[in-house]
Design a protein around this motif. Sequence first.
Motif, mmCIF file in Angstrom:
data_model
loop_
_atom_site.group_PDB
_atom_site.id
_atom_site.type_symbol
_atom_site.label_atom_id
_atom_site.label_comp_id
_atom_site.label_asym_id
_atom_site.label_seq_id
_atom_site.Cartn_x
_atom_site.Cartn_y
_atom_site.Cartn_z
ATOM 1 N N LYS A 1 0.811 -1.208 -0.070
ATOM 2 C CA LYS A 1 -0.139 -0.050 0.056
ATOM 3 C C LYS A 1 0.844 1.219 -0.006
ATOM 4 N N GLN A 2 1.730 1.360 0.794
ATOM 5 C CA GLN A 2 2.700 2.498 0.901
ATOM 6 C C GLN A 2 3.660 2.644 -0.134
ATOM 7 N N THR B 1 -0.834 15.788 3.898
ATOM 8 C CA THR B 1 -1.787 15.751 2.619
ATOM 9 C C THR B 1 -2.356 16.835 2.644
ATOM 10 N N GLY C 1 -9.206 10.611 1.974
ATOM 11 C CA GLY C 1 -7.920 9.631 1.727
ATOM 12 C C GLY C 1 -7.744 9.773 0.349
ATOM 13 N N GLY C 2 -6.986 8.756 0.030
ATOM 14 C CA GLY C 2 -6.478 8.701 -1.450
ATOM 15 C C GLY C 2 -7.007 7.714 -2.106
ATOM 16 N N TYR D 1 -4.180 12.315 -3.541
ATOM 17 C CA TYR D 1 -3.044 11.320 -3.168
ATOM 18 C C TYR D 1 -3.284 11.156 -1.670
ATOM 19 N N ASP D 2 -2.911 9.812 -1.416
ATOM 20 C CA ASP D 2 -3.145 9.610 -0.147
ATOM 21 C C ASP D 2 -1.798 10.213 0.933
ATOM 22 N N ASP D 3 -0.771 10.592 0.139
ATOM 23 C CA ASP D 3 0.353 11.555 0.826
ATOM 24 C C ASP D 3 1.046 12.175 -0.166
ATOM 25 N N ALA E 1 -5.511 4.014 -1.357
ATOM 26 C CA ALA E 1 -6.302 3.406 -0.165
ATOM 27 C C ALA E 1 -7.424 3.022 -0.614
ATOM 28 N N PHE F 1 -11.110 12.599 -2.205
ATOM 29 C CA PHE F 1 -10.255 11.876 -2.710
ATOM 30 C C PHE F 1 -9.066 12.770 -3.572
ATOM 31 N N ILE G 1 1.413 4.232 -2.900
ATOM 32 C CA ILE G 1 1.329 5.680 -2.542
ATOM 33 C C ILE G 1 2.620 6.303 -3.167
#
Length: 728
Positions: free
Chosen positions: A368-369, A485, A492-493, A465-467, A496, A463, A372
């Motif tokens: 997941k990370q 963020t 969230g993004g 970018y998650d980060d 996710a 929605f 991102i």
Amino acid sequence: MVTRSALLVSLIVAMALGCGGGGGEGSGPPQALTLESLTVSGLSGGAIPFAGTGGGALVTVRGKAFLPGIRVVFDNTDAPTVNHISDTELRVRTPAHPQGVVPVSLFSPSGESTTVPNAFEFISPPLVITVLANDGPTQGEPRAAIAGGATFTITGSNFKFGAEVYVNGSPVTEAYLGPTTMSFVDKGNTTEASVDVRVLNPEGLDSTLVAGLAYTAEFSLASQTGSLTIRQATHLLRRMGFGATQVEINAAIGAGTAATISALLSYTNDDTVEQEALTFYGANQPPAASIGNATGQYWWIHLLRHNSNAFQERLAFFLHDHFATSGRDMSSAVRWALYNQINLFRRFSLATDQTLGNGDPGLGYDWKQFCIEIAKDRSMLDWLDGRLSRVGRPNENFARELWELFMLGEGEGYDEADIQEAARAFTGFVWYFPSGQPYLDFTYVPSFHDAGEKDILGEKGRFGYDDITPFWNAHTGTADPTQATDPADTDGGVVALTLRARPTEASRFICRKLATHFLYDEPHDVVVNELAADLVAANWNLKPVLQKLFRSKAMYSSAAIKGKVKSPVEYVIGFLKSADTNLHPTNDFLAAARAQQRMTAIGQVPLDPPDVNGWPVGTAWLGTQTMLERINFVNAAVKELDSFDEHIEPLLPPVGQRSAPQFVDHFANMLDVRISGTTRTQFIAYVNNMLDGSGNSIPYDPTDETHLITKTRGLIYLLAQYYNGHQE
């Protein structure tokens, strides 16, 4: 079912037949009192002795007046073998005969005879033709998963109610479906093997299909038990690290499967080799302007060849193919960003409490990370036009490829409307020149981002970018640099959201790609689904998935070992690592540059995939020209070393292990080639003979440097032409 025994119940077929003249036991026509079938067990047709229609059954005949030379005739066909035991006993072999009850006649040498009507029965034995799976991963094939449990159908003829089925000599639960069809439930097997399938009819006649069923471990993710064999260790180190020396292979055998895999998956970053590779950039250390694409290729080739953490580079190369990005068409002012992208791939497998030499932290296999991070990677923003995507003018390239190629698979769980909405979320990044610098960088500008509500994958939200760290408005510096963020994206993004809304599609997609790369082409859903379930259970951490994959029986199955074609990069790096050699003995830069040239000639070089789909796989790599270039490469690896005589030693077997057979085996292992016994004998003969300056044959001398050099060159050239040396 009738009880079977080794000897059938006797049948009296004639008694006190009229005797001819002369009186006495040996005069007059022969008389048959009993017939016994000795080579079948069971009963059929009442008490009449029987045998199969194919002939060859052993029958005992007892009676009177059996003289040497006596003939025994079944119906109108002579028994092919008649052994005269005594004047009261004969042993005969039955002839081939159509099914039915027939008379048996006995003829004395003088022509006197007796015929006993309806004395013997010929029965058609069963015939097994095919054995095919009805279900499971081998459906429609004469193969079985070692775990067992699948149902198989036997087709043939002359099956009878009450027949039994034996697989590999053991009875299985069977069902009679008709005279041409039976079924059974497979019990499974502990190892891969081809086994016989036998059908035994109630009367004791049977048919065996030799090697009619093959057990395969390719679907089993159960852990491999026992120590690694040399073949398994070699295979494991090929798949997890391109290749290995014999010393490294022996160490893996000594350490065992679990310890070897654990050490490859969990490692301490090698800062020394990173600093060595960085010297290739010279004064243009990233970030920098005007970095040629070849420079980045030399940098990574050095790491691929020399990093002591082999799996770090192998997994990074897999990710490079999966998230294919090429520096070929990138502006030289931004090409340095590929250094960051490859390092992102390299730190994916690095523990979170460690960093690369440049200070970037490890991601600890967090899928997941990682996704991102890739969504805001500088090279990806340039490659798929994220730098051009802003509010009111979203670019769909990255949103489309994120799902189609990177996370879900084409058409799996999304549609065009989802792509359009996701493209709005991936807005806000632009190019800029850092103050006083000649290179391009990227920054996130909140006003360029579409912060409106979106409808993606069935969910509504803002929605984004998650980060977006570290790009939080780095150009203007007007926002809080600690802000991770965009505050406008309260939902969230997209990454996710994708994993939350489409966990089945997302987990299956990446697990299929991993299984294809590390196990074998076209892995079955049974394998993919189990790995995918593990990935979701591990909260999207790929380490336990990879650990299961590499420890599995499937990893060491016949489908996996030598089941894939080596790509050019895998072939070149694999040879250099296995031979523990370089294309220049002292100059790392020239060694990397020469390797890059050879990879280019064969058709694949890092940082230059043909398009966003990455490189082809399989036999696409084995065209006539590419095979010639592969052979030229290994030839060059020996011939083009600047000081060949001085540097031949590392290629050779240890002193004392250089007999002709040892010499041949050493180079066959180095090139990963499996040769037949006949071919090996021919190669040994080749090593054992050499011509002197006058053309005379002289015997092999393992202490003669000229002989060693000549035969090393010749063997490498010959062995490199073997197809299985280009498989892994």
